[in-house]
Design a protein around this motif. Structure first.
Motif, PDB file in Angstrom:
ATOM      1  N   VAL A   1      72.645   4.674  27.658  1.00 43.95           N
ATOM      2  CA  VAL A   1      72.784   4.998  29.074  1.00 43.95           C
ATOM      3  C   VAL A   1      71.835   6.142  29.452  1.00 43.95           C
ATOM      4  O   VAL A   1      71.224   6.129  30.528  1.00 43.95           O
ATOM      5  CB  VAL A   1      74.254   5.347  29.409  1.00 43.95           C
ATOM      6  CG1 VAL A   1      74.397   5.943  30.792  1.00 43.95           C
ATOM      7  CG2 VAL A   1      75.127   4.120  29.267  1.00 43.95           C
ATOM      8  N   GLY A   2      71.674   7.114  28.581  1.00 44.63           N
ATOM      9  CA  GLY A   2      70.764   8.221  28.830  1.00 44.63           C
ATOM     10  C   GLY A   2      69.317   7.759  28.939  1.00 44.63           C
ATOM     11  O   GLY A   2      68.577   8.208  29.824  1.00 44.63           O
ATOM     12  N   PHE A   3      68.898   6.848  28.040  1.00 44.67           N
ATOM     13  CA  PHE A   3      67.539   6.325  28.106  1.00 44.67           C
ATOM     14  C   PHE A   3      67.310   5.524  29.383  1.00 44.67           C
ATOM     15  O   PHE A   3      66.275   5.660  30.033  1.00 44.67           O
ATOM     16  CB  PHE A   3      67.231   5.446  26.886  1.00 44.67           C
ATOM     17  CG  PHE A   3      66.733   6.197  25.704  1.00 44.67           C
ATOM     18  CD1 PHE A   3      65.583   6.956  25.779  1.00 44.67           C
ATOM     19  CD2 PHE A   3      67.416   6.139  24.494  1.00 44.67           C
ATOM     20  CE1 PHE A   3      65.116   7.650  24.676  1.00 44.67           C
ATOM     21  CE2 PHE A   3      66.964   6.825  23.400  1.00 44.67           C
ATOM     22  CZ  PHE A   3      65.814   7.585  23.486  1.00 44.67           C
ATOM     23  N   ILE A   4      68.284   4.692  29.737  1.00 40.67           N
ATOM     24  CA  ILE A   4      68.148   3.893  30.962  1.00 40.67           C
ATOM     25  C   ILE A   4      68.096   4.806  32.184  1.00 40.67           C
ATOM     26  O   ILE A   4      67.285   4.599  33.093  1.00 40.67           O
ATOM     27  CB  ILE A   4      69.295   2.864  31.054  1.00 40.67           C
ATOM     28  CG1 ILE A   4      69.113   1.808  29.958  1.00 40.67           C
ATOM     29  CG2 ILE A   4      69.344   2.217  32.425  1.00 40.67           C
ATOM     30  CD1 ILE A   4      70.285   0.868  29.811  1.00 40.67           C
TER      31      ILE A   4
ATOM     32  N   GLY B   1      70.078  15.529  34.226  1.00 40.05           N
ATOM     33  CA  GLY B   1      71.357  15.047  33.676  1.00 40.05           C
ATOM     34  C   GLY B   1      71.155  14.042  32.561  1.00 40.05           C
ATOM     35  O   GLY B   1      71.844  14.077  31.533  1.00 40.05           O
ATOM     36  N   SER B   2      70.210  13.119  32.734  1.00 37.62           N
ATOM     37  CA  SER B   2      69.970  12.136  31.681  1.00 37.62           C
ATOM     38  C   SER B   2      69.332  12.783  30.453  1.00 37.62           C
ATOM     39  O   SER B   2      69.572  12.356  29.328  1.00 37.62           O
ATOM     40  CB  SER B   2      69.097  10.996  32.202  1.00 37.62           C
ATOM     41  OG  SER B   2      67.864  11.484  32.654  1.00 37.62           O
ATOM     42  N   LEU B   3      68.552  13.834  30.667  1.00 35.55           N
ATOM     43  CA  LEU B   3      67.989  14.561  29.527  1.00 35.55           C
ATOM     44  C   LEU B   3      69.092  15.215  28.697  1.00 35.55           C
ATOM     45  O   LEU B   3      69.101  15.122  27.465  1.00 35.55           O
ATOM     46  CB  LEU B   3      66.994  15.605  30.007  1.00 35.55           C
ATOM     47  CG  LEU B   3      66.304  16.429  28.930  1.00 35.55           C
ATOM     48  CD1 LEU B   3      65.391  15.541  28.101  1.00 35.55           C
ATOM     49  CD2 LEU B   3      65.521  17.556  29.540  1.00 35.55           C
ATOM     50  N   PHE B   4      70.043  15.861  29.363  1.00 39.04           N
ATOM     51  CA  PHE B   4      71.160  16.459  28.629  1.00 39.04           C
ATOM     52  C   PHE B   4      72.032  15.398  27.968  1.00 39.04           C
ATOM     53  O   PHE B   4      72.530  15.593  26.858  1.00 39.04           O
ATOM     54  CB  PHE B   4      72.000  17.346  29.539  1.00 39.04           C
ATOM     55  CG  PHE B   4      71.381  18.682  29.800  1.00 39.04           C
ATOM     56  CD1 PHE B   4      71.095  19.555  28.775  1.00 39.04           C
ATOM     57  CD2 PHE B   4      71.067  19.074  31.101  1.00 39.04           C
ATOM     58  CE1 PHE B   4      70.508  20.786  29.007  1.00 39.04           C
ATOM     59  CE2 PHE B   4      70.488  20.306  31.351  1.00 39.04           C
ATOM     60  CZ  PHE B   4      70.209  21.159  30.302  1.00 39.04           C
ATOM     61  N   LEU B   5      72.202  14.270  28.632  1.00 38.84           N
ATOM     62  CA  LEU B   5      72.966  13.169  28.048  1.00 38.84           C
ATOM     63  C   LEU B   5      72.284  12.649  26.791  1.00 38.84           C
ATOM     64  O   LEU B   5      72.940  12.383  25.777  1.00 38.84           O
ATOM     65  CB  LEU B   5      73.108  12.055  29.089  1.00 38.84           C
ATOM     66  CG  LEU B   5      74.175  11.006  28.852  1.00 38.84           C
ATOM     67  CD1 LEU B   5      75.548  11.646  28.931  1.00 38.84           C
ATOM     68  CD2 LEU B   5      74.048   9.916  29.891  1.00 38.84           C
ATOM     69  N   LEU B   6      70.957  12.542  26.830  1.00 39.08           N
ATOM     70  CA  LEU B   6      70.208  12.105  25.650  1.00 39.08           C
ATOM     71  C   LEU B   6      70.325  13.105  24.508  1.00 39.08           C
ATOM     72  O   LEU B   6      70.510  12.717  23.351  1.00 39.08           O
ATOM     73  CB  LEU B   6      68.736  11.914  26.011  1.00 39.08           C
ATOM     74  CG  LEU B   6      68.344  10.597  26.628  1.00 39.08           C
ATOM     75  CD1 LEU B   6      66.909  10.636  27.108  1.00 39.08           C
ATOM     76  CD2 LEU B   6      68.533   9.485  25.632  1.00 39.08           C
TER      77      LEU B   6
END
Length: 115
Positions: free
Chosen positions: A10-13, A49-54
């Motif tokens: 989900v983070g990559f997407i 946010g996606s960077l932190f999720l990754l």
């Protein structure tokens, strides 16, 4: 383990989507002849946010960290072979002048003395 892989996916997407949105925003500004100043806030928030999720997903998928043993290779070697490094052998040094068989060069280079 599979939950963190889903978070990672989900983070990559999400990161890919934010990059695509930023490129789409830039092309929209070019079409409308507007000057680019900054990205919209929603794209920036999504990218961060996606960077932190990754990062969170990668840290949990990787598992526990182990200590790197610097001396692991040296455990199987004996004391006599640890300092034996043939690439550091030097035979052409100043101590050869102390030898009773040493004949100094008489102005000739080393390549001229080969016989």
């Amino acid at each position: 383990m599979s939950f963190y892989k889903i978070i990672l996916t989900v983070g990559f997407i999400s990161l890919f989507h934010s990059a695509f949105s930023a490129a789409q925003h830039r092309s929209y500004l070019r079409i409308t002849s507007q000057e680019f100043t900054t990205l919209p806030l929603d794209i920036v928030i999504q990218a961060v946010g996606s960077l932190f999720l990754l990062m969170w997903g990668v840290l949990n998928v990787a598992g526990n960290l182990r200590e790197i043993q610097a001396a692991a290779e040296l455990n199987n070697k004996t004391w006599e072979t640890q300092k034996n490094i043939p690439s550091f052998y030097i035979f052409n040094h100043r101590l050869k002048a102390m030898s009773p068989y040493y004949v100094p060069n008489e102005g000739k280079g080393d390549l001229e003395n080969l016989e």
